[in-house]
Design an enzyme around this catalytic site. Structure first.
Site, PDB file in Angstrom:
ATOM      1  N   LYS A   1      -2.253  -2.928   7.783  1.00  0.00           N
ATOM      2  CA  LYS A   1      -1.659  -1.660   7.763  1.00  0.00           C
ATOM      3  C   LYS A   1      -0.647  -1.628   8.595  1.00  0.00           C
ATOM      4  O   LYS A   1      -0.274  -3.052   9.923  1.00  0.00           O
ATOM      5  CB  LYS A   1      -2.245  -0.358   8.685  1.00  0.00           C
ATOM      6  CG  LYS A   1      -4.317  -0.180   7.778  1.00  0.00           C
ATOM      7  CD  LYS A   1      -2.762   1.261   6.598  1.00  0.00           C
ATOM      8  CE  LYS A   1      -3.205   1.750   6.645  1.00  0.00           C
ATOM      9  NZ  LYS A   1      -3.933   4.126   7.109  1.00  0.00           N
TER      10      LYS A   1
ATOM     11  N   TYR B   1      -2.375   0.057 -10.203  1.00  0.00           N
ATOM     12  CA  TYR B   1      -1.874  -1.104  -9.624  1.00  0.00           C
ATOM     13  C   TYR B   1      -3.834  -1.236  -9.636  1.00  0.00           C
ATOM     14  O   TYR B   1      -4.263  -2.913  -9.377  1.00  0.00           O
ATOM     15  CB  TYR B   1      -2.646  -1.059  -7.581  1.00  0.00           C
ATOM     16  CG  TYR B   1      -2.787   0.147  -7.340  1.00  0.00           C
ATOM     17  CD1 TYR B   1      -4.457   0.496  -7.734  1.00  0.00           C
ATOM     18  CD2 TYR B   1      -2.454   1.444  -6.753  1.00  0.00           C
ATOM     19  CE1 TYR B   1      -5.442   1.162  -7.410  1.00  0.00           C
ATOM     20  CE2 TYR B   1      -2.849   2.292  -6.189  1.00  0.00           C
ATOM     21  CZ  TYR B   1      -4.428   2.449  -6.258  1.00  0.00           C
ATOM     22  OH  TYR B   1      -4.850   3.653  -5.813  1.00  0.00           O
TER      23      TYR B   1
ATOM     24  N   LYS C   1       1.170  -1.651  -0.006  1.00  0.00           N
ATOM     25  CA  LYS C   1       0.617  -0.257  -0.160  1.00  0.00           C
ATOM     26  C   LYS C   1       0.773   1.465  -0.129  1.00  0.00           C
ATOM     27  O   LYS C   1       1.749   1.715   1.426  1.00  0.00           O
ATOM     28  CB  LYS C   1      -0.827  -0.079   1.028  1.00  0.00           C
ATOM     29  CG  LYS C   1      -1.599   1.234   0.797  1.00  0.00           C
ATOM     30  CD  LYS C   1      -2.657   0.680   1.808  1.00  0.00           C
ATOM     31  CE  LYS C   1      -4.239   2.356   2.125  1.00  0.00           C
ATOM     32  NZ  LYS C   1      -3.499   3.093   2.450  1.00  0.00           N
TER      33      LYS C   1
ATOM     34  N   CYS D   1      30.006  34.297  13.239  1.00  0.00           N
ATOM     35  CA  CYS D   1      29.966  32.973  14.604  1.00  0.00           C
ATOM     36  C   CYS D   1      31.032  31.975  14.206  1.00  0.00           C
ATOM     37  O   CYS D   1      30.187  31.782  12.564  1.00  0.00           O
ATOM     38  CB  CYS D   1      28.251  33.175  14.126  1.00  0.00           C
ATOM     39  SG  CYS D   1      27.327  31.793  15.756  1.00  0.00           S
TER      40      CYS D   1
END
Ligand code: IVH
Length: 681
Positions: free
Chosen positions: A318, A229, A120, A435
């Protein structure tokens, strides 16, 4: 009585609250490409809303976020109605949820099932339509029914074929995901920060931002990729009966199909694939947030159908979200190249997505205050899109009372010079140009790949050379050859390595003006702006001498950038540095390709519209730009020319109304040829 009313109202109030929050997140996520909630927070709000709507059907409504996909298309783009809706996917967050999805499917279909396992991809869903094998229309998902026309932007993606090979139906719609490869994403962020722009936090937002540019030339600058896909609307016959055959067929037609797709014959096979990619995904060059399991046979898919906005034949399994709780031990500050004082979090070390995280960016003071982060807080940290660690929020309920609020420093943490802050900027600055921190960052930037490209000099070596006073500013690099022995001794490197470095330094003298301008590190002036300045002014003295109006007249440069350029050159120490670089023998001239005599379209404004025959629109736009012209997407009185292909749409009518010179592709090429011969417009 009061109690009854309350218990009736409570779910309704919570439902409305969830809907309003989800709608806001949808707009931020889908239209503005800048989500402010974590995926997991979003998912859990969506779940709570779904279950409340099931429990209290009297409160269900058809335009609830549970019934919609994404958010309506932005008005900035032409709307496209999808011939078939672009659906979303139901999520499974663990093995049990995945198996119950299969059980639900088996109640409707008793046959043995094969599954296609796909990754995914965490990008942006698109539809691409081909007629007679030619790419004719590309669109974003939008709200699932209507998306945005991003045809020209999609044309710029190398792996999306413009013409198909083999045996294609007369109309074919494919669906896929546009992604921003992680390596490109990192480089892109470096350029953005050099240009003084904010960095994207993850590749998905960067991909969405890139695809939804109004100017396709801008999309082209952002190296996107795409995986296809699935198949959408078709006119004609397809030689496939399964999802797996579809992927093979799409591959034969020339589409970019992911190499990790796998056909398995059981749920065990899906779980095995999932277990493999929970680990392996962290090594891929694109972000993925799970595995998609799809029932393989298309007749079975049709039989299973959809429920609401989600097909019953597919599920997103997931990956666990990569966030961890840890402690914010301290907020420290480092000094950037421009003197910016950048806050960062010092964290109790925590493992996320395979990396040991000890620090996270905190962007600026407003960011810290808006999240109410306090030193000592328990905080949630994530690696956004597996790339940059972020502090997502604090957990105020865990406070013990000893936590302390941020105090912004008043002096530079490195040189102790007083810090300057203004109401107009989120960041404060150390304005001491000597600096040490600024100079070492400046040297790092000067030698970097997009600037002078001097290889072999990393941050540690730069530090040593500075501590030993062999370099006090970037011009001293060109004197290093005179201190070879000392350099070898302190760097503890062999003669060959040092010789290689000295050769690289020597060769960098030939870098053209645009590289030198980038390398100077002028605020808001990265490679793109440097190129524009170089094209227009040709050498460093003309850039230094340019007036504010002249700089602002360069297409692409506005007041903010021009004022930064002017104040840089108004500073005598910067002019001294440039003179030292001149004495060191640097080439301060533009590359030959930008010769002024070729700038035949200087200050001319073009609009390019319609489908071209021989060149892509991007090619035409790039040609205009290298010849000094500017390309805009809308017609106005200021437009000088409109280049028109077939099906030009309303822009041509507007151009006629405003009496703007219209050219077709052939006339445009002819015009360039005659201009380059005669050198005038
Ligand atoms: S199939 C009807 N396959 O996930 C099936 N989607 O939450 C719909 N996505 O909008 C999509 N990788 O943007 C499918 N291999 C993949 C995918 C994928 C990423 C995205 C896609 C879709 C979203 C659904």
């Amino acid at each position: 009585m009061t109690e009854k009313i309350d218990s009736e109202n409570q779910p309704r109030i919570r439902i409305e609250e969830l809907r309003s929050q989800l709608n806001k997140h949808n707009i931020l996520y889908y239209q503005e490409n800048s989500p402010n909630a974590l995926d997991s927070e979003y998912d859990s709000m969506m779940r709570e809303l779904k279950s409340l709507e099931e429990q209290y059907p009297q409160h269900a409504i058809s335009d609830s976020p549970t019934q919609l996909v994404g958010s309506p298309p932005s008005k900035r783009f032409r709307a496209v109605t999808h011939k078939l809706p672009m659906l979303s996917l139901a999520n499974a967050f663990n093995q049990d949820e995945f198996l119950s999805w299969k059980e639900r499917a088996s109640k409707l279909l008793t046959n043995e099932l094969d599954f296609v396992c796909e990754l995914k991809y965490d990008g942006l869903a698109i539809s691409a339509i081909y007629e007679k094998g030619n790419f004719v229309q590309g669109a974003t998902r939008g709200d699932g029914n209507k998306g945005e026309d991003v045809t020209d932007n999609l044309r710029t993606i190398k792996h999306l074929p413009l013409n198909l090979s083999g045996n294609y139906p007369s109309v074919l719609e494919v669906r896929g995901e546009v992604i921003f490869p992680i390596s490109n994403f990192k480089e892109f962020n470096i350029t953005r920060s050099a240009d003084g722009l904010s960095e994207y936090t993850n590749p998905r937002n960067a991909a969405a931002g890139a695809l939804r540019q109004l100017d396709p030339a801008e999309t082209a600058k952002r190296p996107l990729d795409i995986f296809i896909y699935g198949i959408g609307y078709v006119e004609g016959n397809l030689p496939c009966e399964t999802q797996y055959q579809s992927l093979e067929y799409l591959f034969d037609l020339g589409f970019n199909i992911n190499e990790h797709n796998k056909l398995v014959n059981s749920t065990d096979g899906v779980i095995e694939y999932y277990s493999e990619y929970v680990e392996a995904q962290t090594k891929l060059n694109y972000a993925c947030d799970g595995v998609v399991a799809k029932v393989n046979r298309i007749d079975f898919q049709k039989h299973l159908g959809e429920i609401g906005r989600e097909p019953r034949w597919a599920i997103a399994f997931k990956f666990p979200s990569e966030q961890k709780e840890t402690t914010l031990l301290d907020i420290k500050f480092n000094v950037g190249r421009t003197g910016s004082i950048n806050p960062y979090a010092v964290l109790k070390s925590v493992q996320i997505a395979g990396a040991n995280i000890k620090h996270a960016t905190l962007h600026n003071e407003d960011y810290i205050r808006s999240k109410d982060l306090r030193i000592g807080d328990s905080v949630i940290v994530e690696r956004a899109g597996e790339v940059i660690p972020q502090v997502v929020h604090s957990i105020p309920s865990k406070r013990t009372g000893i936590e302390t609020e941020l105090k912004m420093p008043t002096n530079c943490p490195v040189c102790n010079h007083v810090i300057f802050s203004s109401k107009d900027e989120a960041l404060s600055y150390c304005i001491n140009s000597s600096c040490h921190a600024q100079i070492s960052k400046m040297v790092e930037h000067f030698v970097s790949k997009g600037a002078m490209d001097i290889q072999g000099l990393g941050p540690k070596q730069i530090q040593v050379l500075m501590t030993e006073k062999l370099i006090e500013d970037v011009s001293d690099l060109y004197d290093l050859k005179n201190h070879k022995d000392r350099a070898m001794e302190i760097q503890r490197i062999g003669e060959t390595s040092l010789d290689n470095l000295l050769t690289a330094i020597n060769e960098s003298r030939q870098q053209p003006l645009e590289r030198v301008l980038t390398a100077l590190g002028i605020k808001h002036v990265g490679p793109e702006i440097s190129e524009l300045l170089s094209q227009r002014f040709q050498n460093i003295d003309s850039v230094i001498a340019a007036s504010e109006i002249e700089i602002q007249n360069v297409p692409g440069i506005g007041p903010r950038i021009s004022s930064s350029i002017l104040s840089y050159f108004a500073n005598t120490s910067n002019i001294k540095l440039i003179n030292k670089l001149r004495v060191a023998g640097l080439n301060l001239e533009a590359a030959n390709t930008y010769r002024l005599e070729n700038q035949v379209f200087l200050n001319k404004i073009f609009v390019v519209t319609g489908r071209m025959e021989n060149f892509s629109r991007t090619e035409i736009q790039n040609r205009i730009k290298t010849l000094g012209g500017k390309v805009t997407s809308t017609i106005s009185k200021k437009t000088d020319f409109i280049i028109v292909g077939s099906d030009p749409g309303s822009k041509l009518d507007q151009a006629h109304l405003l009496q703007i010179t219209t050219l077709n592709e052939t006339q445009f090429i002819g015009l360039i040829q005659s201009l380059l011969l005669n050198n005038e417009l």
